[in-house]
Every structure is written in structure tokens, then in C-alpha cells.
Design a protein around this motif. Structure first.
Motif, short mmCIF file in Angstrom:
data_model
loop_
_atom_site.label_atom_id
_atom_site.label_comp_id
_atom_site.label_asym_id
_atom_site.label_seq_id
_atom_site.Cartn_x
_atom_site.Cartn_y
_atom_site.Cartn_z
N HIS A 144 -66.67 112.16 5.23
CA HIS A 144 -66.45 112.40 6.67
C HIS A 144 -67.18 111.33 7.47
O HIS A 144 -68.41 111.31 7.52
CB HIS A 144 -67.00 113.81 6.99
CG HIS A 144 -66.75 114.27 8.40
ND1 HIS A 144 -67.03 115.55 8.80
CD2 HIS A 144 -66.25 113.64 9.48
CE1 HIS A 144 -66.72 115.70 10.08
NE2 HIS A 144 -66.26 114.54 10.52
N HIS B 140 -70.92 108.49 13.39
CA HIS B 140 -70.24 107.86 14.51
C HIS B 140 -70.92 106.56 14.92
O HIS B 140 -70.32 105.74 15.60
CB HIS B 140 -70.22 108.78 15.74
CG HIS B 140 -69.33 109.98 15.60
ND1 HIS B 140 -69.58 111.02 14.73
CD2 HIS B 140 -68.16 110.30 16.23
CE1 HIS B 140 -68.62 111.94 14.85
NE2 HIS B 140 -67.75 111.52 15.74
N ASP C 162 -70.56 112.66 8.82
CA ASP C 162 -69.90 112.72 10.13
C ASP C 162 -70.47 111.61 11.02
O ASP C 162 -70.81 111.82 12.17
CB ASP C 162 -70.11 114.10 10.77
CG ASP C 162 -69.12 114.40 11.89
OD1 ASP C 162 -68.29 113.52 12.19
OD2 ASP C 162 -69.20 115.50 12.46
N HIS D 286 -60.58 111.26 14.03
CA HIS D 286 -59.95 112.40 14.68
C HIS D 286 -58.45 112.14 14.86
O HIS D 286 -58.07 111.18 15.54
CB HIS D 286 -60.56 112.65 16.07
CG HIS D 286 -62.01 113.03 16.04
ND1 HIS D 286 -62.45 114.27 15.63
CD2 HIS D 286 -63.12 112.34 16.37
CE1 HIS D 286 -63.77 114.34 15.73
NE2 HIS D 286 -64.21 113.17 16.18
N GLU E 292 -59.57 113.78 10.25
CA GLU E 292 -60.21 115.00 10.76
C GLU E 292 -59.24 115.64 11.74
O GLU E 292 -59.10 115.18 12.88
CB GLU E 292 -61.57 114.72 11.42
CG GLU E 292 -62.25 116.03 11.85
CD GLU E 292 -63.68 115.86 12.36
OE1 GLU E 292 -64.09 114.74 12.70
OE2 GLU E 292 -64.38 116.90 12.44
N HIS F 5 -66.43 108.29 10.98
CA HIS F 5 -65.54 107.85 12.06
C HIS F 5 -65.64 106.35 12.29
O HIS F 5 -66.65 105.72 11.98
CB HIS F 5 -65.87 108.61 13.35
CG HIS F 5 -65.61 110.07 13.23
ND1 HIS F 5 -64.39 110.63 13.49
CD2 HIS F 5 -66.39 111.09 12.78
CE1 HIS F 5 -64.43 111.93 13.24
NE2 HIS F 5 -65.64 112.25 12.81
ZN LIG Z 1 -66.20 114.18 12.56
#
Ligand SMILES: [Zn+2]
Ligand SMILES: [Zn+2]
Length: 304
Positions: A12, A183, A181, A44, A68, A14
Motif C-alpha cells: 500500500h 504518501h 500507506d 486512489h 486503492e 501512493h
Molecule cells: Zn492509501
């Protein structure tokens, strides 16, 4: 048959294809430089495909395609990862969180992917009560490295481990993953930023190919970690054995957990063994080190 090896991967993360601060090539490069064997770029509602990835086979991790799926249901964020899908999925929303989860899990499965429910405690969106009735879920995030995901129990709210034990105790067969996750790959790294390198899975497979990794993930031949390393793992109904590889002089405690989150057995040391009894419905192991790192093995379902 080749012997199985461990492969480290993040499921996961981005890029600038959604709300990450770095392009997909930069993200793949970061994971390559930090010892990852495979990576899912899960933007996303976008399928990030790097066209020239094959040219970077030596310095990037193997890329598994993912997305996602990101919607809101009754104003609550419902995010789930489709891992190993072949094409972008247009996510859908529904009138309840449970129905939205189910509809998107079904889309992921129809696209040949594994469906993993992300960060239930993000904005306190939902807990096990919304997840229990959802069918076909492969896993959920027992750890998410984003600072806003509320992994631990506090304020009378269940942490992700409690959510997991409630689901398992209710008879749901659901696995647990740890993810970044991530970013933020640029600027200074810190606890308030969603930086990479915080949570991953170590997968036991014969080779680091999409088919082998997907097959081991689906079968639960992996553990989730925030840093603790399990060198050898036997995770079977008859016996569960962990051999932890401590970093320098770190100390380890292994707790075997069963139905309703009950502690079944606790071992101080680097090797831990538990033989499930007929009374255990499921058993999972949790590793805590003196360094603060953790690891979670997948539940073994003893009965049935
Ligand atoms: Zn995410
Ligand atoms: Zn999310």
C-alpha cells in the motif's frame, strides 16, 4: 521444487497519480534502495502502471498491480486495496459501509485480485461490526503506517488487533497485513508525515514472481511486520514455531493469542513454540521487541 525464501513487500503506497508527493518511478526507486522485493503502487482509484518497469528489474522491486478503491458511504471513508488486479476498477458506493465494502470486494475478486480492507480506524470510519458480514475479504490492515490511522486501542475504542480478534472469534477467516500507506517521499521524514518503511509483509515463496507471490499471499504464507524479523516459521494446526532473528541485543516476547483475543501462552526469548489444542478455534502469534518493533503471524484455524 525450489526451497521457499522470504520476500519483503509493501502492499500500500501512493504516488503523484493520486495524493503522493513523488512520481511512481521515484517511489519504486525508494523501495528498491531499501531492500524490498516487491511493491504494490496503490493509488486512489487509479491503476499505476510504469511502462518501462522491465528496464529497472535490477534496481526496483517486482511490481504487482493494485489500486486503492476509495469511496465514502454514509460520509465515512471506505478504502480497500485490490492487489494483483489486471485493470483499473471503478469503485462503487452504497447506502451502508458493509454494502459498500461488499460491492468493492466483489469488484476486486471479479478482477482476479485479493481484497484487503484498509485502515478501519481512519476517521473512525467503521469497525468489526461493519466488516463481519462481508464475504470474500482476503485481509485487512492490522498495521498502517500513516499517522492518522489509529492502530492502537485508546479512548474506549478498539485497536486493529481487537478488531481482528473479534472478526476471527466471530468465525471470519481474515488475514492481517502491515503496510506503509506512504504518501511522503520528499522533504524531512517524521512521525507526523506518511513516510515509507514502516510496515510490510514478509512472504514465503519459491520465487519473487507475480504468480508465486500472489499464491503465497492468498494462502497466508506470510507475516506482517513493523521491523521484527522471523527467520523461520512453522504455522500449522499441529504446531506453531517461530524463530526470531533479533537485531543486535534486542529482546523478544512472543504471545500466542486465541479466541476472543485471549492470551494462550507467552514466551520470553527468540524461539517460541505452541501446540494448538482442540479447544482453540484459532491461534495467532504476536511478536514484540524491546526496540518497539512488532510482527504478527497469520491465524491458524484449528477447528474445521
Ligand atoms: Zn492509501
Ligand atoms: Zn486509504
Amino acid at each position: 521444487m525450489s526451497p521457499r525464501q522470504w520476500f519483503k513487500g509493501n502492499l500500500h503506497t501512493h504516488s503523484t497519480n493520486s495524493d503522493g508527493d513523488a512520481g511512481p518511478q521515484h517511489v519504486a526507486g525508494w523501495y528498491g534502495q531499501h531492500g524490498y522485493d516487491f511493491l504494490v503502487l496503490s493509488d486512489h482509484n487509479h491503476l499505476t502502471v510504469i511502462e518501462d518497469a522491465a528496464e529497472h528489474a535490477g534496481d526496483w522491486p517486482m511490481l504487482l498491480l493494485g489500486e486503492e478503491l476509495t469511496v465514502a458511504a454514509t460520509g465515512r471513508p471506505v478504502h480497500l486495496n485490490g492487489i494483483g488486479i489486471g485493470a483499473r476498477i471503478e469503485p462503487v458506493t452504497r447506502d451502508t459501509v458493509t454494502e459498500a465494502l461488499q460491492a468493492n470486494v466483489d469488484l476486486v475478486r471479479a478482477a482476479g485480485g485479493l481484497a484487503s480492507i484498509n485502515h478501519p480506524n481512519y476517521k473512525w470510519a467503521f469497525d468489526d461490526r461493519a466488516m463481519q458480514a462481508v464475504e470474500g475479504v482476503w485481509a485487512f490492515e492490522v498495521f498502517n503506517g500513516h499517522p492518522s490511522t489509529n492502530n492502537l486501542p485508546a479512548g474506549g475504542r478498539p485497536g486493529t488487533e481487537q478488531i481482528w480478534d473479534r472478526l476471527l472469534s466471530g468465525g471470519k477467516r481474515i488475514l492481517g497485513v502491515a503496510t506503509d500507506d506512504a504518501h511522503h517521499f520528499k522533504g524531512e521524514f517524521g512521525p507526523e508525515r506518511a513516510n515509507p518503511g514502516r510496515g510490510w509483509v514478509s512472504v514465503e515463496a519459491e520465487a519473487c514472481t507475480p504468480a508465486e507471490i500472489m499464491s503465497s499471499l492468498e494462502a497466508g504464507r506470510f507475516y506482517a511486520s513493523t521491523g521484527a524479523v522471523i527467520g523461520a516459521l512453522k504455522n500449522e494446526k499441529t504446531e506453531i514455531v517461530l524463530e526470531i532473528e533479533p537485531r543486535s541485543d534486542e529482546a523478544c516476547t512472543v504471545t500466542f493469542i486465541g479466541s476472543r483475543g485471549r492470551e494462550l501462552w507467552r514466551v520470553d526469548g527468540n524461539t517460541a513454540r505452541y501446540r494448538p489444542s482442540k479447544l482453540d478455534t484459532y491461534v495467532r502469534a504476536f511478536v514484540q521487541t524491546s526496540r518497539g518493533t512488532r510482527a504478527w503471524t497469520q491465524p491458524v484455524f484449528v477447528s474445521g
